[in-house]
Write a protein that holds these residues in place. Sequence first.
Motif, PDB file in Angstrom:
ATOM      1  N   THR A   8      34.138  43.014  24.274  1.00 52.94           N
ATOM      2  CA  THR A   8      34.351  42.220  25.482  1.00 52.94           C
ATOM      3  C   THR A   8      34.631  43.183  26.628  1.00 52.94           C
ATOM      4  O   THR A   8      35.397  44.137  26.463  1.00 52.94           O
ATOM      5  CB  THR A   8      35.541  41.263  25.323  1.00 52.94           C
ATOM      6  N   ILE A   9      34.011  42.923  27.771  1.00 53.85           N
ATOM      7  CA  ILE A   9      34.278  43.717  28.961  1.00 53.85           C
ATOM      8  C   ILE A   9      34.887  42.786  30.001  1.00 53.85           C
ATOM      9  O   ILE A   9      34.327  41.745  30.327  1.00 53.85           O
ATOM     10  CB  ILE A   9      32.997  44.355  29.521  1.00 53.85           C
ATOM     11  N   LEU A  10      36.063  43.168  30.495  1.00 59.10           N
ATOM     12  CA  LEU A  10      36.708  42.458  31.587  1.00 59.10           C
ATOM     13  C   LEU A  10      36.448  43.260  32.854  1.00 59.10           C
ATOM     14  O   LEU A  10      36.567  44.486  32.847  1.00 59.10           O
ATOM     15  CB  LEU A  10      38.214  42.352  31.360  1.00 59.10           C
ATOM     16  N   ALA A  11      36.110  42.575  33.936  1.00 62.21           N
ATOM     17  CA  ALA A  11      35.811  43.277  35.181  1.00 62.21           C
ATOM     18  C   ALA A  11      36.468  42.567  36.347  1.00 62.21           C
ATOM     19  O   ALA A  11      36.620  41.345  36.335  1.00 62.21           O
ATOM     20  CB  ALA A  11      34.300  43.335  35.389  1.00 62.21           C
ATOM     21  N   ARG A  12      36.842  43.356  37.342  1.00 60.11           N
ATOM     22  CA  ARG A  12      37.391  42.791  38.573  1.00 60.11           C
ATOM     23  C   ARG A  12      37.049  43.728  39.724  1.00 60.11           C
ATOM     24  O   ARG A  12      37.115  44.946  39.580  1.00 60.11           O
ATOM     25  CB  ARG A  12      38.902  42.620  38.449  1.00 60.11           C
ATOM     26  N   GLN A  13      36.682  43.137  40.840  1.00 58.39           N
ATOM     27  CA  GLN A  13      36.259  43.881  42.017  1.00 58.39           C
ATOM     28  C   GLN A  13      37.342  44.862  42.454  1.00 58.39           C
ATOM     29  O   GLN A  13      38.527  44.555  42.398  1.00 58.39           O
ATOM     30  CB  GLN A  13      35.986  42.883  43.143  1.00 58.39           C
ATOM     31  N   ASN A  14      36.930  46.062  42.891  1.00 59.24           N
ATOM     32  CA  ASN A  14      37.879  46.988  43.503  1.00 59.24           C
ATOM     33  C   ASN A  14      37.351  47.394  44.871  1.00 59.24           C
ATOM     34  O   ASN A  14      36.197  47.167  45.199  1.00 59.24           O
ATOM     35  CB  ASN A  14      38.162  48.200  42.605  1.00 59.24           C
ATOM     36  N   GLN A  15      38.186  47.990  45.672  1.00 58.98           N
ATOM     37  CA  GLN A  15      37.823  48.374  47.046  1.00 58.98           C
ATOM     38  C   GLN A  15      37.612  49.879  47.173  1.00 58.98           C
ATOM     39  O   GLN A  15      37.619  50.411  48.268  1.00 58.98           O
ATOM     40  CB  GLN A  15      38.940  47.940  48.010  1.00 58.98           C
ATOM     41  N   LEU A  16      37.421  50.570  46.060  1.00 58.76           N
ATOM     42  CA  LEU A  16      37.368  52.027  46.069  1.00 58.76           C
ATOM     43  C   LEU A  16      35.979  52.589  46.352  1.00 58.76           C
ATOM     44  O   LEU A  16      35.848  53.744  46.721  1.00 58.76           O
ATOM     45  CB  LEU A  16      37.872  52.573  44.728  1.00 58.76           C
ATOM     46  N   GLY A  17      34.944  51.810  46.121  1.00 54.59           N
ATOM     47  CA  GLY A  17      33.595  52.312  46.345  1.00 54.59           C
ATOM     48  C   GLY A  17      32.972  52.939  45.119  1.00 54.59           C
ATOM     49  O   GLY A  17      31.863  53.463  45.185  1.00 54.59           O
TER      50      GLY A  17
END
Length: 123
Positions: free
Chosen positions: A34-43
């Motif tokens: 399972t892969i959990l993902a969440r947006q980041n602001q780092l580029g």
Amino acid sequence: MIKLTFPRELRLLTPASFSYIFQDPFRSGSPFVTILARQNQLGFPRLGFAIAKKQLKRAHERNRIKRVVREYFRLHQTELPTMDYVVMARTAVMDLDNKQIIAQLDKLWHRIKRNAAPLAPKH
């Protein structure tokens, strides 16, 4: 020329980073990984692992999975959306060889890429 390395800044290291992802993740899963993902602001994307001893008892089993996932991430980091990822493995993953694990990762990350555009913040 693009450097395909896996430096420290591409790793999730702090408990706060993991907590951020676990709060409201986008999930992409199979019976093996399972892969959990969440947006980041780092580029750039970052990778972390949450592989429980309960799922994979022996250290060499956990290390093999982490090694394969890290290598996949290193080679594909330029194609991935700028998100933080946590990879979790289940016991069934031990029945797969490395090529099969890579095929599973391909499927899961393709699903994340396909669904990441609607998740991107709108300005």
